[in-house]
Every structure is written in C-alpha cells, then in structure tokens.
Write an enzyme that holds these catalytic residues in place. Structure first.
Site, PDB file in Angstrom:
ATOM      1  N   GLY A  93       5.694   4.329  11.289  1.00  0.00           N
ATOM      2  CA  GLY A  93       5.003   3.253  11.983  1.00  0.00           C
ATOM      3  C   GLY A  93       5.108   1.913  11.287  1.00  0.00           C
ATOM      4  O   GLY A  93       5.232   0.878  11.936  1.00  0.00           O
ATOM      5  N   CYS A 111       0.861  -1.188   0.000  1.00  0.00           N
ATOM      6  CA  CYS A 111       0.000   0.000   0.000  1.00  0.00           C
ATOM      7  C   CYS A 111       0.894   1.235   0.000  1.00  0.00           C
ATOM      8  O   CYS A 111       1.583   1.498   0.999  1.00  0.00           O
ATOM      9  CB  CYS A 111      -0.910  -0.001   1.227  1.00  0.00           C
ATOM     10  SG  CYS A 111      -1.897   1.488   1.395  1.00  0.00           S
ATOM     11  N   ASN A 142       1.569  -4.784  13.071  1.00  0.00           N
ATOM     12  CA  ASN A 142       1.151  -3.838  12.030  1.00  0.00           C
ATOM     13  C   ASN A 142      -0.337  -3.939  11.710  1.00  0.00           C
ATOM     14  O   ASN A 142      -0.912  -3.011  11.139  1.00  0.00           O
ATOM     15  CB  ASN A 142       1.947  -4.062  10.740  1.00  0.00           C
ATOM     16  CG  ASN A 142       3.288  -3.354  10.722  1.00  0.00           C
ATOM     17  OD1 ASN A 142       4.251  -3.851  10.157  1.00  0.00           O
ATOM     18  ND2 ASN A 142       3.378  -2.192  11.340  1.00  0.00           N
ATOM     19  N   TYR A 143      -0.952  -5.079  12.039  1.00  0.00           N
ATOM     20  CA  TYR A 143      -2.400  -5.225  11.860  1.00  0.00           C
ATOM     21  C   TYR A 143      -3.076  -4.965  13.204  1.00  0.00           C
ATOM     22  O   TYR A 143      -3.697  -5.841  13.789  1.00  0.00           O
ATOM     23  CB  TYR A 143      -2.755  -6.622  11.362  1.00  0.00           C
ATOM     24  CG  TYR A 143      -2.275  -6.979   9.976  1.00  0.00           C
ATOM     25  CD1 TYR A 143      -1.679  -6.026   9.145  1.00  0.00           C
ATOM     26  CD2 TYR A 143      -2.416  -8.261   9.479  1.00  0.00           C
ATOM     27  CE1 TYR A 143      -1.246  -6.351   7.873  1.00  0.00           C
ATOM     28  CE2 TYR A 143      -1.981  -8.601   8.205  1.00  0.00           C
ATOM     29  CZ  TYR A 143      -1.398  -7.646   7.404  1.00  0.00           C
ATOM     30  OH  TYR A 143      -0.964  -7.978   6.147  1.00  0.00           O
TER      31      TYR A 143
END
Length: 530
Positions: free
Chosen positions: A181, A174, A474-475
């Site tokens: 982050g 993406c 990260n999720y």
C-alpha cells in the site's frame, strides 16, 4: 389487541429475516470456501491460509495488523474470512471467488491505512492479508530489487544494507509500513528531494488482475502500470510484488534534531524555514518540522515546541557549510550533528537511540498502538508570521493536535505532475500532516479527538492550497469524501483532491481494466459514468 398482534407479527418477521440473513451469510461463506479450495493450484494448501470466525486464531490474525485502535472495537464489523495468502495462487483464488460470490475484498499489507480501509467495511467482505508474502531479492548487478507486497519498508532497508553500504531506497521513515500500500499511494520519505518518491523509482510490478491473471508491466500495459504507481493499486488489482530501482547513497550521512520553543524564537525560525526549505536548500538536505503544544516553564503555562529534524546525504563539515550559507539562523553546531550509515539514520528518524541494533528494522509490530486520526494539506505560499502566531494560539487552545511539515523542492519540482498519478510536484513549499493520538476507549473520546482535528483543519483553510484543497493519498482521510454509491460524481469529490488533473485518466484506466467495479471501497477510483 391489534397493536399487540402487530408487535408479534413484526417480531416474527424480524426473527425470520435475521435468521435468513445469517443463514444466507453462512451459505455464502461456505460456498466461498469451497470455491477457494477448487481454484487454488499450489503445493501449499490454501486451507493453511484461511481463517474464519470459528477458527481460534481468527481474532489474533485480524488484530495483528490493525494499526489504528479506533477499528479494534467489539462493534467494528469483521470480515467473513481472512485469507493470509502463502502463495500467489491463493491471491488469484481469493479474487476469483470473491467476485463470483459478490464479496468485497480488502487488501492489507501492513495495516497502516489511517482510516482502516484495508481491513474494515460496512458490507460483507473478505480480507486478503499479504503478510506471508514478503520475500526481498536484491540484485546489485543492475541495482534493483524485487519486493513482495507483504514486506515492510524496514525489512527492505535491512536487506539492502546487508547487501551494500552505498545503496538505499526512498520510502517512508516508519519501518512497519507495508510496501504493497505504501508504494501504491506514492511512498513519501526523507530522500524525496534528492530521488523523488518511491513510485518514481519503481520499474516493474507483478499483479493479480480482476480476472485472476498474474501480469507484469509488459502484459498489463503502460496505462495500468502508470495507475498503480500512486493511484492506489487497490482500485485496480492486487499487488504481488514491486521491482524497485535502488539509489546510491554515501557511506556516511549526517542527521540532527534541534528543538526550539516560542520563547526561543521558533516563530522566526519557522518563517525562515518556509523561505529556504524547498528551493534554497541543497537537495541532499531534508529538514522536517514536528510541531506540538507543550507545557511551558511555569505551572499552567503552555507553549509550542518545534523540532527541526534533518538528514543530509553527506558529512558534517559540508552540512555545516550549507547551513551557514542558507539557514544560519537555526545555529546548527558540530555537536548537534551525528554521522552514521544511511540505514542507521532510519532508526534515528524512528526515534530510536543512536546505536540501536539494525535488527529493530525487522520488527513488524509498531512500538506503540493507539487510536489516531490523520489529515493532510499542501502549502504553496509562505504562511506570514501573523498567521503562524494564530496557528500557535489555536494549537495551545486545542492542546492535542500536532503537525509535521515536510519540505518539497529539489527533484520533486522537476518531475512532471502527470508522470505518475501523484500530482503534487512543483509549486508546493511543503506538505502538512495533522495528527491526533489517544489511548482512552469510548465513542465520546473518539468523537472529541476527531472534532479537534477537524476544527484545526478548518482553521488552516486560509493558508493552504485551494481549488482543489489538495490531499495526500497515503495520509488517508475519509473526511474529504466517500463513495457510498460507486458513482463518478461522488468519486470526483475526493479524487481531484488526491490526484488533481490525473483523476480522469485514472477513471479511464479503471473503466478499462475493471468495468464491473469489483475492486471498490470508500475512496476507490470509480468507473466512467458511461
């Protein structure tokens, strides 16, 4: 009569209390702003970077990097101040002054935190927005780049491609992800079976610590450098920039996207994919599954569609040979494959038409904004066909929860789980991302979609990792635990799911570098109990 007096007294008390609270908040804000101007040592005035609720641009700056519309409602609590830092000294001043006046700090680079923790809080807080700090300096001499935290991965890819046709970097697909982050949570992309995660290719960093000092790898020490590469840097410091090690890619890569439904044998293909995707396929090949319930051919009929999306670091002829050897059942043909530069493959994976100009990578705003919920799981044993059929049935019943299955193996199985805080290495076949998106407003709609994802997640329990049920930082998923009191016991609930046995080392580093727990949020690393 007595009852009426009580109401009047209570009402007066409430008015006084809320007036005092508002005045106190205003006083804190005023003192904080004065502190910022005193602490900032820059030719660029910090006043140019400050937005308060009285500023006409406050709402637009706040909303511009909100990537989950669940947190863009009128009832979402807003920051007292946004500091859109334009100089490193602005970051230093924000840390020093937030600590001095007891304000929580939320650090936002791209705004892609799935549960909004980089720009939402339930206590008085300040947003430190990094989007102005986004310089990228490529050095092909030593194949490295210094990348500021506010840059997006799309900007990084574009700059690399400007400099070289044979270099890339393993990170997300993406383009609007902020590297501050994304990298600090691990940084997952479709070259990870060849090169590992983003954090496996970071060689230095510049940070602002809790004392407001600018440190690099040497001055921060190896423990802190270890912690920020996959442990979530916002628990320890503010990332100013990363020094990344570029990787060499071929001039030509190959991609394909093949779609199969249940009627076209998707179940058997998914079963075979599980057998080969991690440890039988060449590490130059990455095949993701994207799984959704869709309308069938007949009115009122539902089915499941599975998209096999791939990148191969090489040319078509070699890819076809490898697929014929390891996964002939998918039936990939030459006309399914497209050759292109590696940087162009990023656009393909971002669902852009072939031939889309590379400048699209520079767009910092996603092509669509939705409300969303994401969750994650790791699968360590193949799901049997009976299990797959049960999953498809539930997907059709729920209707609006999709999945991505991302294969492991390759070099990921060779890197020790303690090399970085990211522990999910050997033993994993694939990682699941559960996803639900919606456009309708309202709390009832939101709760419906949240419950759909939670129902699906619970139904997947028999097929995924256990003790702990692992998750990917990260999720971000606030459902797996939240630290409301800042305690070790609360932090361990989600901490071992994200970090497994690395959690306690992260706690030791946290306690050493931030003993007062200034860098705290709902899923931050806690300090040691004592």
């Amino acid at each position: 009569m007595e009852f009426s007096k009580c109401i009047i007294i209570f009402s007066l008390f409430s008015i006084i209390f809320f007036t005092f609270s508002a005045a106190n908040s205003a006083s804190v804000e005023e003192n904080f702003l004065q502190c910022l101007s005193m602490q900032s040592q820059s030719s660029i005035a910090i006043s140019e970077a400050i937005y308060t609720s009285s500023n006409a641009s406050f709402s637009s700056v706040l909303q511009s990097y909100v990537r989950n519309l669940r947190f863009a409602t009128p009832t979402t609590l807003k920051p007292l101040v946004i500091v859109a830092a334009k100089h490193e000294s602005h970051v230093q001043a924000t840390v020093i002054c937030s600590k001095k006046f007891g304000l929580q700090i939320r650090i936002r680079s791209g705004g892609h935190d799935y549960d909004g923790l980089s720009y939402v809080s339930n206590v008085p807080f300040v947003i430190l927005d990094m989007f102005n700090l986004r310089s990228i300096n490529i050095s092909l001499t030593d194949e490295t780049a210094w990348v500021q935290a506010g840059a997006t991965v799309g900007e990084v890819y574009y700059k690399i491609a400007e400099a070289s046709k044979i270099h890339g970097f393993p990170a997300g697909v993406c383009p609007t992800l902020g590297v501050g982050g994304h990298f600090s949570g691990g940084g997952y992309g479709n070259m990870m079976r060849k090169f590992g995660l983003s954090v496996d290719n970071i060689v230095d960093a510049q940070i602002v610590d809790v004392q407001g000092r600018i440190l690099d790898r040497k001055s921060m020490g190896e423990d802190l450098f270890w912690a920020i590469r996959g442990g979530g840097a916002a628990s320890f410091c503010v990332i100013l920039s990363w020094k990344i090690k570029l990787v060499q890619v071929p001039e030509t890569v190959t991609v394909f996207r093949v779609v199969k439904t249940l009627e076209q044998g998707a179940t058997d293909l998914v079963a075979k994919w599980q057998q080969v995707a991690a440890d039988k396929l060449d590490q130059d090949l990455f095949i993701r599954l994207i799984i959704h319930a869709v309308n069938g051919r007949k009115d009122g009929e539902k089915t499941v569609k599975v998209s096999f999306v791939a990148i191969f670091l090489g040319q078509t002829e070699k890819l076809l040979s490898l697929m014929k050897q390891s996964f002939p059942e998918l039936g990939i043909q030459k006309n399914d494959c497209f050759e292109m530069r590696w940087v162009e493959s990023v656009l393909f994976w971002f669902d852009q038409p072939i031939g889309t100009p590379l400048e699209v990578l520079l767009n910092r705003i996603p092509k669509s904004q939705v409300s969303l919920k994401r969750k994650s799981d790791y699968v360590q044993e193949p799901i049997p066909k009976t299990g797959l059929e049960s999953i498809w049935k539930l997907m059709i019943e729920l209707g609006e929860v999709g999945m991505q299955w991302n294969p492991y193996g390759g070099i990921m199985s060779e890197i020790p789980p303690t090399e970085t805080p990211f522990p999910h290495r050997a033993g994993n076949i694939f990682k699941i991302q559960y996803s639900a998106n919606w456009n309708q407003p309202g709390i009832e709609v939101t709760n419906r979609y949240l419950n759909l994802t939670r129902t699906f997640y619970e139904a997947m329990t028999p097929y995924v990792s256990k003790n702990p049920r692992e998750a990917f930082l990260n999720y971000r998923d606030i459902d797996i635990g939240s630290n409301t009191n800042g305690t070790y016991e609360e932090g361990k609930i989600y901490g071992v799911k994200y970090f497994k046995n690395n959690f306690d080392r992260l706690v030791r580093v946290k306690t050493s570098v931030d003993p007062d727990n200034f860098f705290t949020y709902e899923q931050s690393i806690p300090i040691s109990p004592s």
